[in-house]
Design a protein around this motif. Sequence first.
Motif, mmCIF file in Angstrom:
data_model
loop_
_atom_site.group_PDB
_atom_site.id
_atom_site.type_symbol
_atom_site.label_atom_id
_atom_site.label_comp_id
_atom_site.label_asym_id
_atom_site.label_seq_id
_atom_site.Cartn_x
_atom_site.Cartn_y
_atom_site.Cartn_z
ATOM 1 N N ARG A 298 -54.360 -4.550 -9.301
ATOM 2 C CA ARG A 298 -55.443 -3.561 -9.396
ATOM 3 C C ARG A 298 -56.449 -3.971 -10.470
ATOM 4 O O ARG A 298 -57.655 -3.974 -10.242
ATOM 5 N N THR B 121 -42.362 -4.173 -14.766
ATOM 6 C CA THR B 121 -43.551 -3.444 -15.206
ATOM 7 C C THR B 121 -44.622 -3.454 -14.110
ATOM 8 O O THR B 121 -44.789 -4.453 -13.404
ATOM 9 N N VAL C 243 -48.232 -4.498 -9.289
ATOM 10 C CA VAL C 243 -49.380 -3.817 -8.674
ATOM 11 C C VAL C 243 -50.475 -3.543 -9.713
ATOM 12 O O VAL C 243 -51.663 -3.621 -9.418
ATOM 13 N N ASP D 25 -40.389 7.979 -19.324
ATOM 14 C CA ASP D 25 -40.726 6.602 -18.971
ATOM 15 C C ASP D 25 -40.296 5.682 -20.106
ATOM 16 O O ASP D 25 -40.325 6.066 -21.266
ATOM 17 N N ARG E 265 -43.058 -8.250 -1.576
ATOM 18 C CA ARG E 265 -43.507 -7.279 -0.582
ATOM 19 C C ARG E 265 -44.366 -7.858 0.532
ATOM 20 O O ARG E 265 -45.011 -7.104 1.283
HETATM 21 N N1 LIG Z 1 -47.271 1.283 -3.768
HETATM 22 C C1 LIG Z 1 -48.384 1.552 -4.448
HETATM 23 N N2 LIG Z 1 -49.467 2.021 -3.815
HETATM 24 C C2 LIG Z 1 -50.612 2.276 -4.476
HETATM 25 N N3 LIG Z 1 -50.760 2.108 -5.805
HETATM 26 C C3 LIG Z 1 -49.710 1.654 -6.489
HETATM 27 C C4 LIG Z 1 -48.471 1.354 -5.859
HETATM 28 N N4 LIG Z 1 -47.600 0.943 -6.795
HETATM 29 C C5 LIG Z 1 -48.259 0.976 -7.958
HETATM 30 N N5 LIG Z 1 -49.517 1.408 -7.798
HETATM 31 C C6 LIG Z 1 -50.549 1.540 -8.847
HETATM 32 O O1 LIG Z 1 -50.297 0.504 -9.791
HETATM 33 C C7 LIG Z 1 -50.443 0.977 -11.119
HETATM 34 C C8 LIG Z 1 -49.151 0.805 -11.890
HETATM 35 O O2 LIG Z 1 -48.173 1.684 -11.358
HETATM 36 P P1 LIG Z 1 -47.168 2.505 -12.284
HETATM 37 O O3 LIG Z 1 -47.838 2.951 -13.544
HETATM 38 O O4 LIG Z 1 -46.535 3.552 -11.447
HETATM 39 O O5 LIG Z 1 -46.144 1.345 -12.641
HETATM 40 P P2 LIG Z 1 -44.848 1.395 -13.563
HETATM 41 O O6 LIG Z 1 -43.795 0.665 -12.840
HETATM 42 O O7 LIG Z 1 -44.567 2.813 -13.948
HETATM 43 O O8 LIG Z 1 -45.322 0.559 -14.825
HETATM 44 P P3 LIG Z 1 -44.642 0.458 -16.302
HETATM 45 O O9 LIG Z 1 -43.297 -0.160 -16.140
HETATM 46 O O10 LIG Z 1 -45.557 -0.458 -17.033
HETATM 47 O O11 LIG Z 1 -44.609 1.841 -16.845
HETATM 48 C C9 LIG Z 1 -50.890 2.411 -11.011
HETATM 49 O O12 LIG Z 1 -52.294 2.451 -11.030
HETATM 50 C C10 LIG Z 1 -50.390 2.828 -9.646
HETATM 51 O O13 LIG Z 1 -51.166 3.866 -9.113
#
Ligand SMILES: Nc1ncnc2c1ncn2[C@@H]1O[C@H](COP(=O)(O)OP(=O)(O)OP(=O)(O)O)[C@@H](O)[C@H]1O
Length: 471
Positions: free
Chosen positions: A373, A182, A369, A251, A326
């Motif tokens: 944030r 997640t 991430v 998703d 990372r």
């Molecule tokens: N490599 C990255 N660079 C900049 N921002 C990132 C990066 N990876 C993730 N984010 C930011 O972190 C937050 C979470 O990312 P995202 O929603 O794409 O995660 P996810 O894996 O889809 O989460 P979930 O499994 O809960 O749906 C978002 O605000 C996204 O913009």
Amino acid sequence: MPQYTILVVEDDEILGNNICTSLQRHGWGAQLASSSEDALQMLGKMHPDIVLTDLNLPGITGIELIGRVRDADPDAKVILMTGDGNVQTAVDAMKAGAYDYLSKPLVLAELKLLIERALDARRMEKTLSFYQNREARDAGLAALLGNSPPIQAMKTMIRQLLDAEAHMAANDLPVVLIGGETGTGKELVARALHVDGVRGDGPFVEVNCASIPSHLLEAELFGHEKGAFTDARERRAGLVEAAEGGTLFLDEIGEIDLALQAKLLKLLEERSIRRLGSVKEIKVNLRIVSATNRDLEKMVREGKFRSDLYYRLHIITVNVPPLRARGDDIALLARHFLTLHARRYGKAGLEFNADALKVLKGYGWPGNVRELRNMLEQTVLLAAGKVITPNQLAICPGLSGPCDRDFHTLDSYCMSVPSNGVSVPEVERDLVIKMLDKTDWNVTKSARLLGLTRDMLRYRIEKLGLERPEH
Ligand SMILES: Nc1ncnc2c1ncn2[C@@H]1O[C@H](COP(=O)(O)OP(=O)(O)OP(=O)(O)O)[C@@H](O)[C@H]1O
């Protein structure tokens, strides 16, 4: 209150009232204006979904009114009622921006069908503009920050895929499954595949399968005919149709139940859908990308996920690495979010000291991430000086180092009982907010992680007056 409203513009009062009554009988809100001038005044207050206007009106004519409505409220659909059956009038109406026209004397069944179609179109446009606005905020691969080897390897793979796809027919693109914990950025990857891919000009429609209760998800995805179930008062196109020509991003695909899995399989195999309550097959042309943080293979073994669907979904798999793997990207992303939040809160010039960076790098980041944030937002908000030190980072010091625990365990580690007492409602509030932040306000997921039902969590959100913060 009716879900949709229609403004009827008709100077023949008896006819106008009859039309309004008939529309109200179908569950739509309808109001009568006896002239274009009145209609234009009512437009601002009423924001109707549809304006149904007569052609021959005293003062401003029906054709002129179409243009004025389009200027004042471009989202409203205008239908012109013409008495003369003249082709030229119909052409003029369409040129002026009418959605459609009808000849008088009106056949009510025809009027009803036309209104249903116009409402369908309006709903679809609304959905698309919502997604397109979201999309415009994000770029493609460039938005995925990070240069660490695992991120570089992932970006290279995505670029290779996009290059190969550039030579393929747009309706033949392989289905992609994005895996990863997640908050790792799976949605960003899905957007990058769309924005930088051959379907970049089409819509990007995201469906969070976990946030829509399963009995509603089917109708959301596939649409329904009027009367298909108790609440189906209107005919509605689904999100699959809304993604026509673009990408459908499913998703949290691991959350859908077995019955719906069978229907998704059909969509993947036959590229067609059937709205609920309909016998008609509708062909669709879209790209399907899905994401999950679950171990689908394990779910297949446990009989919770159909193996045939799994094999269809993961023709290409992109795995997004966890943040803790990372390396220097942690500092890069931390600085990025620090600047971002600092700009938002008007606190320019913030920076981490060396110890803070060390703590950030050593932490396990179970929420990845997203957690970084969100945590930094709090840090920026509370920052008094320019230099951020470790004790300003809202992470649990005991959790520095690799972390393989789940949220429940983590939060219990974070609990401390102050000697001067603690207020249970405050703790509850804090816990709910933290979990919602952690899951990006995914109520279903938060409820699951808090051991509550969705309704229980919804009740608490309302009771505590919580609202999703704007990003
Ligand atoms: N490599 C990255 N660079 C900049 N921002 C990132 C990066 N990876 C993730 N984010 C930011 O972190 C937050 C979470 O990312 P995202 O929603 O794409 O995660 P996810 O894996 O889809 O989460 P979930 O499994 O809960 O749906 C978002 O605000 C996204 O913009």
